[in-house]
Scaffold this active site. Structure first.
Site, PDB file in Angstrom:
ATOM      1  N   ALA A   1       0.836  -1.208   0.000  1.00 23.64           N
ATOM      2  CA  ALA A   1       0.000   0.000   0.000  1.00 23.64           C
ATOM      3  C   ALA A   1       0.869   1.255   0.000  1.00 23.64           C
ATOM      4  CB  ALA A   1      -0.927  -0.007   1.210  1.00 23.64           C
TER       5      ALA A   1
ATOM      6  N   LYS B   1      -2.053 -14.625 -14.818  1.00 25.59           N
ATOM      7  CA  LYS B   1      -3.208 -15.215 -14.137  1.00 25.59           C
ATOM      8  C   LYS B   1      -4.464 -14.985 -14.977  1.00 25.59           C
ATOM      9  CE  LYS B   1      -6.104 -14.631 -10.054  1.00 25.59           C
ATOM     10  NZ  LYS B   1      -6.354 -13.875  -8.823  1.00 25.59           N
TER      11      LYS B   1
END
Ligand SMILES: Cc1cc2nc3c(=O)[nH]c(=O)nc-3n(C[C@H](O)[C@H](O)[C@H](O)COP(=O)(O)OP(=O)(O)OC[C@H]3O[C@@H](n4cnc5c(N)ncnc54)[C@H](O)[C@@H]3O)c2cc1C
Length: 504
Positions: free
Chosen positions: A21, A83
């Site tokens: 973050a 992915k």
């Protein structure tokens, strides 16, 4: 830059914390606030980072592109793989397997959605699965990978992709990006926070060694501690553990099995006796973890079970993490904005935490304050942030609610529990009419919801009434779609080859 008397621009921003973050925020601030603003990040080497966020969803690509990151450099630096979605094993019934793809199931060929035709074909004896109609799964199940194309006539236009990556590698990569754009890093542990006695605004943080760091705007990226928003400003936490009772995880990476490595281009989530296990393949290892509910299993047993279910040799000791599902009532209070785990936590079942970091960063950029900190701006930020989080919460609860397994207390509890009204409405509507009710700020598109409903055996009672006016027997069309998917998948390269080419 010339200053005027009415200049209300913020000149000092402090990012508290250097996990994903903190460095994602600092990299973006460094990129956007090029002039006349000092961006500093403080992080504590003693405390370290959570470091387990390794699976992402497609919007991460937009985030990287906004920062000007070249995919090749990113994949090299983070040992990333591609992915295409998540395979769910044992969710619904014990022997259920289904795929939640990034993208759609085929392409709608009629105004009635494809899944109605699939349900009709199924009622007439067709044995194909819903997954059989999606290119992401056609590629994924064969260990293949391709780039989506823009030409809408191709089935390759109907999917998207994200990455698995090494979280520590991503934080380091973003750190060099941010520092190259002028972000200053301070190492130290914050021991106190100074609030203005009249306004309650944060004025400075105090490091344990006595240094005082002042700023006008504070971004709280301090992880579960929530140093500024939770501790200093006392913003209450809304606890969702009655819907999402898992409160612990144990992580244990392992080596790839011996022999040639072709990492699966998808995450796997396997429901277990007291929670679920993730499997996230990177280039150099496989990330594994067991997310569990401490009411039903203890730490040692969870670690032992996980260790027995690895594909290769364990790399390092088990790492235990504790959490509570929920979020702070507001994410932006006065001059503090929480980004990442300091704002709340949703278990990684749908890999949404890093996305929520990104979502708060883009809202911050869209609603950047000046020194007046007009509450109308933070109210709007909070309205969107809370809506986004609540809609993702509902989507995660859907997986738990649609459990039909009778073999564990956790699943009996979640199958019987009440769900939020916003989800109850969607469940009821799908059960009765086979339609997904979309709501504002839903991150997940209808196809994602369909994948979970149908994958977990929530077969609806009714179909779209329009289907009977159309006079279309779609079985041939569905068969042709399956052939087109198989054709494209067969000629796509193996995932390992694709990764190597992407890094070349
Ligand atoms: C079990 C588990 C699995 C997960 N899997 C995924 C996933 O697959 N996909 C996904 O998107 N997300 C996942 N997440 C979430 C993801 O890990 C986090 O969203 C992400 O790592 C961001 O964390 P953070 O930066 O908010 O906090 P942290 O990584 O904890 O960073 C906090 C920072 O604050 C600093 N700090 C704290 N206190 C102080 C202090 N007093 N003084 C100075 N500095 C301080 C720390 O040093 C650190 O730098 C997972 C989380 C868990 C728990």
């Amino acid at each position: 830059m010339m200053m005027t008397d009415g200049d209300r621009r913020i000149r000092k921003v402090l990012v508290v914390g250097g996990g994903s973050a903190g460095w994602m925020t600092a990299a973006m601030l460094g990129q956007i606030l090029r002039h006349d603003c000092e961006v500093t990040l403080v992080e504590s080497d003693d405390i370290g980072i959570v470091g387990v966020g390794e699976a992402t969803i497609p919007p991460i690509r937009t985030f990287n592109q906004t920062l000007g990151i070249v995919e090749r450099d990113f994949i090299r630096a983070t040992q990333a793989t591609f992915k295409l979605g998540i395979e769910f094993v044992g969710w619904g019934d014990r022997d259920t397997r289904y795929f939640h793809p990034f993208g759609t199931h085929g392409r709608n060929f009629d105004m009635v959605s494809l899944h109605h035709y699939w349900l009709r074909a199924r009622a007439m004896g067709d044995t194909s699965s819903f997954d059989d109609h999606c290119i992401a799964w056609a590629l994924a199940r064969g260990g293949k990978m391709a780039r989506p194309v823009a030409d809408q006539r191709s089935v390759l236009s109907t999917f998207d992709y994200a990455y698995h990556f090494d979280a520590g590698g991503y934080a380091r990569f973003l750190r060099s990006h941010a520092e190259a754009r002028g972000v200053r890093r301070i190492e130290g542990t914050i021991g106190g926070v100074d609030l203005n006695s009249e306004t309650g605004f944060v004025e400075a943080v105090m490091l344990a060694d006595g240094r005082r760091i002042e700023a006008e705007l504070f971004i709280d990226c301090s992880g579960f501690r929530s140093l500024l928003l939770g501790q200093a400003l006392g913003e209450p936490f809304e606890d969702w553990s009655h819907w999402l009772p898992c409160d612990r995880a144990v992580a244990m990476p392992c080596a790839h099995p011996a022999g040639p490595v072709n990492p699966t281009p998808y995450t796997r989530s396997t429901a277990q006796e007291a929670g679920w296990q993730w499997r996230i393949p990177l280039q150099h290892r496989i990330g594994n973890g067991y997310v569990y509910c401490s009411q039903f299993i203890d730490d040692d047993r969870a670690a032992t079970l996980l260790a027995g279910r690895l594909d290769g040799e364990a790399l390092g000791d088990p790492r235990f993490l504790r959490f509570t599902a929920g979020r702070r009532k507001r994410h932006w209070v006065r001059n503090v904005i929480a980004v990442g785990l300091s704002s709340g936590f949703l278990e990684p079942l749908e890999s949404t935490s890093i996305h929520l970091i990104q979502a708060n960063i883009s809202k911050l950029m869209g609603l950047f304050p000046d020194r007046d900190f007009d509450p109308a701006v933070s109210d709007e930020f909070n309205r969107i942030a809370l809506g986004e989080t609540d809609r993702i919460r509902d989507f995660i609860i859907l997986h738990y609610k649609l459990m039909r397994r009778d073999d564990a207390e956790l699943w009996r509890y979640t199958a019987a529990m009440d769900v939020p009204d916003t989800l109850a409405l969607k469940l009821d509507h799908f059960r009765r009419h086979a339609r997904h009710i979309a709501r504002e700020l839903d991150l997940f598109a209808p196809d994602s919801w369909l994948a979970v409903h149908l994958g977990q055996g929530n077969l609806p009672e009714g179909l779209d009434p329009l289907i009977d006016y159309r006079g279309i027997d779609a079985r041939d069309w569905l068969g042709q779609l399956r052939q087109a998917l198989a054709f494209e998948a067969a000629r796509a390269p193996d995932h390992a080859r694709f990764v190597a080419d992407a890094m070349a």
